[in-house]
Design a protein around this motif. Structure first.
Motif: not given
Length: 333
Positions: A148-152, A169-171, A188-196, A204-208
């Motif tokens: 809910v309340e997320s965007s891709l 943004t969100g989950e 998301a939030k300055g972090v990158q998750t890399q996979v194959l 990545a919820l909220g403003g923090g």
């Protein structure tokens, strides 16, 4: 849908229309009967086209998606001036894929000279509102379940870039198609998750700055886009990441992945935070009348109605509730 199919099989669809048709075929909210009806309209209008009746609807959709992927990636559509023959060509290609029985045909024929560009100018954004979950099919065959309340957000030329990059943004829960030469990266939030190729959850919820990445299968690398901090995660491992602290730990599967099947579990969380989460799931607003917002709450809620949720919530906390439109007022008994 019928118009989209008609444009494609008559070789009138541009790259944008190909992308939209592909996403429609992968959208779980579209009824299979609509797909069948659209296919029948093609057969009716083109006597030389016949799709095998014994093929399942799911395989039919996958085969068409695979053929669209090949056309989209290679940009090798039949000559637009030969429309009658192009209809037969495209339909025959789809039927051939059905007979082979594997969407993997697309990946074996994928050209190796893909673009090295990492940032595209045009992006497609998919959003969910309060109380809404959505499953998204990406152009590479990967699937994303948005909470809910997320965007891709992803590039419109997703299939021609060296890296498959999305911005969250969100989950969301990701099930990524394995493509060793083209890593899949979630920003998301300055972090990158890399996979194959794997399945994992990013929260990545909220403003923090707080972010959580949890792996269900496969292996991922979580790294900062600003410094050298990084973690490697395997199944049933997660990392909580913020500007203050970064910690790797085991996954509580029900807490982390339960939402995918509609289950929310809370373990001694402040009631106010629990209500914030529930408000987005049920599209209501909670108002606490009293000083009990910081009290810990524990409970499991599995795809239940709002009334059932409120009854359990009030029983556990010795509360009463009153509905005022979309607002729920909670008080001590």
């Amino acid at each position: 849908m019928k118009k989209a199919f008609s444009n494609y099989f008559n070789n009138r669809a541009d790259r944008r229309e190909l992308q939209e048709l592909r996403e429609a075929l992968l959208d779980t909210q579209i009824d299979d009967e609509e797909i069948v009806s659209s296919m029948c309209s093609i057969e009716d209008n083109h006597p030389l086209v016949e799709f095998p009746e014994h093929i399942s609807k799911a395989r039919m959709k996958k085969a068409i998606v695979s053929q669209i992927d090949r056309d989209y990636a290679t940009n090798n559509l039949p000559n637009i001036d030969s429309r009658s023959s192009s209809v037969v060509y495209l339909a025959a290609a789809v039927v051939a894929l059905l007979m082979v029985g594997s969407i993997a045909v697309y990946y074996s024929l994928q050209p190796s000279n893909v673009s090295t560009g990492s940032i595209a100018e045009n992006w497609k954004t998919i959003k969910t509102e309060r109380g809404q979950l959505r499953t998204v099919g990406l152009p590479d065959g990967s699937r994303v379940k948005l909470s809910v309340e997320s965007s891709l957000k992803y590039a419109t030329d997703f299939m021609s870039t060296k890296k498959r990059e999305v911005y969250l943004t969100g989950e969301a829960f990701f099930e990524v198609e394995r493509m060793p030469k083209r890593p899949f990266v979630v920003h998301a939030k300055g972090v990158q998750t890399q996979v194959l190729g794997t399945s994992f959850n990013v929260k990545a919820l909220g403003g923090g700055s707080r972010l959580e990445v949890a792996v269900k299968s496969g292996k991922v690398k979580v790294s900062s886009e600003r410094d050298k901090d990084q973690f490697y995660l395997e199944p049933n491992q997660m990392v909580t990441w913020s500007d203050v602290r970064k910690e790797k730990m085991p996954v509580d599967a029900l807490v982390t992945f339960g939402w995918i099947d509609g289950t929310l579990l809370f373990e001694r969380e402040p009631l106010s935070k629990v209500l914030d989460r529930l408000s987005t799931w049920y599209d209501v607003d909670f108002l606490i009348k009293g000083d009990f917002g910081d009290e810990p709450y524990s409970g499991v809620h599995r795809k239940e109605s709002l009334e059932t949720l409120l009854t359990g919530l009030c029983f556990a906390g010795n509360l009463t509730y009153q509905k005022q439109g979309r607002q729920i007022v909670l008080r001590r008994k």
